[in-house]
Design a protein around this motif. Structure first.
Motif, PDB file in Angstrom:
ATOM      1  N   LEU A  25     -24.228  -7.785   1.628  1.00  0.00           N
ATOM      2  CA  LEU A  25     -23.912  -8.528   0.405  1.00  0.00           C
ATOM      3  C   LEU A  25     -22.972  -9.697   0.676  1.00  0.00           C
ATOM      4  O   LEU A  25     -23.166 -10.798   0.148  1.00  0.00           O
ATOM      5  N   VAL A  26     -21.960  -9.468   1.495  1.00  0.00           N
ATOM      6  CA  VAL A  26     -21.006 -10.537   1.828  1.00  0.00           C
ATOM      7  C   VAL A  26     -21.733 -11.668   2.562  1.00  0.00           C
ATOM      8  O   VAL A  26     -21.549 -12.850   2.240  1.00  0.00           O
ATOM      9  N   LEU A  27     -22.584 -11.328   3.533  1.00  0.00           N
ATOM     10  CA  LEU A  27     -23.295 -12.369   4.273  1.00  0.00           C
ATOM     11  C   LEU A  27     -24.322 -13.086   3.409  1.00  0.00           C
ATOM     12  O   LEU A  27     -24.517 -14.298   3.558  1.00  0.00           O
ATOM     13  N   ASP A  28     -24.969 -12.372   2.482  1.00  0.00           N
ATOM     14  CA  ASP A  28     -25.890 -13.028   1.552  1.00  0.00           C
ATOM     15  C   ASP A  28     -25.158 -14.073   0.719  1.00  0.00           C
ATOM     16  O   ASP A  28     -25.642 -15.190   0.534  1.00  0.00           O
ATOM     17  N   ARG A  29     -23.994 -13.708   0.227  1.00  0.00           N
ATOM     18  CA  ARG A  29     -23.211 -14.642  -0.589  1.00  0.00           C
ATOM     19  C   ARG A  29     -22.749 -15.835   0.250  1.00  0.00           C
ATOM     20  O   ARG A  29     -22.829 -16.977  -0.197  1.00  0.00           O
ATOM     21  N   LEU A  30     -22.283 -15.576   1.465  1.00  0.00           N
ATOM     22  CA  LEU A  30     -21.852 -16.649   2.352  1.00  0.00           C
ATOM     23  C   LEU A  30     -23.006 -17.614   2.631  1.00  0.00           C
ATOM     24  O   LEU A  30     -22.850 -18.837   2.525  1.00  0.00           O
ATOM     25  N   ALA A  31     -24.161 -17.078   2.973  1.00  0.00           N
ATOM     26  CA  ALA A  31     -25.333 -17.920   3.253  1.00  0.00           C
ATOM     27  C   ALA A  31     -25.723 -18.725   2.020  1.00  0.00           C
ATOM     28  O   ALA A  31     -25.974 -19.934   2.117  1.00  0.00           O
ATOM     29  N   ASP A  32     -25.762 -18.080   0.853  1.00  0.00           N
ATOM     30  CA  ASP A  32     -26.095 -18.781  -0.397  1.00  0.00           C
ATOM     31  C   ASP A  32     -25.127 -19.931  -0.655  1.00  0.00           C
ATOM     32  O   ASP A  32     -25.543 -21.034  -1.003  1.00  0.00           O
TER      33      ASP A  32
END
Length: 185
Positions: A25-32
């Motif tokens: 979830l953290v990496l998804d948000r960072l990428a977004d």
């Protein structure tokens, strides 16, 4: 300078918004936030972002949690990244919900994903970010708890907590682990 940022989790819709998937979830948000998209790679979904002259390779292992070390080892070798430039993001039931803790090394604490990374990368001496998911479960119900979705209240706070984790990732990559620990722990 290259960094390997690994978010631990499990693939599949049934795990998507569970506590155990906080690394994803953290990496998804960072990428977004950076306009980056994950692509299927060997043992993982990966993407790259640039931040202040650094290259951050974001990795979400597709090996399922218990075999996370396979993806970590592969991508470390693929990009020739030293353990000092590896950061593993994982859920932690020993921390209150939303609390983050950066560490230079440590035991797996019974976390099977961390245990497998230790086995395949040669020890406990790699940086990690523990993201608190709380411990609101009865005896013997730990697995059910970490594989359950966040509560309504936790969801309301999740974005702010993930943004703080992202700030800690950027600090790790720019000012180093020791100073990032002082700032975020």
């Amino acid at each position: 300078m290259k960094y390997l940022i690994v978010g631990l989790g499990n693939i599949g819709a049934e795990y998507e918004l569970t506590r155990h998937n906080i690394g994803f979830l953290v990496l998804d948000r960072l990428a977004d936030n950076q306009g980056a998209a994950f692509e299927q790679g060997r043992h993982a979904f990966t993407t790259e972002i640039k931040y202040k002259g650094r290259t951050l390779i974001l990795v979400k292992p597709t090996t399922y949690m218990n075999l996370s070390g396979k993806a970590v080892k592969y991508w470390m070798q693929e990009h020739k990244i030293a353990k000092d430039n590896l950061l593993v993001i994982t859920d932690d039931i020993a921390l209150p919900y939303g609390k983050i803790r950066l560490k230079a090394k440590g035991s797996s604490g019974g976390h099977n994903g961390l245990k497998n990374i230790e086995e395949l990368t040669g020890g406990q001496n790699y940086p990690r970010m523990r993201f608190g998911v709380g411990d609101d479960f009865s005896k013997g119900r730990q697995v059910d708890y970490v594989l359950s979705p966040f509560s309504k209240q936790e969801m309301d706070e999740l974005v702010l907590n993930m943004d703080r984790a992202i700030d800690a990732i950027f600090a790790f990559c720019t000012i180093g682990l020791a100073r990032a620990m002082n700032q975020f722990n």
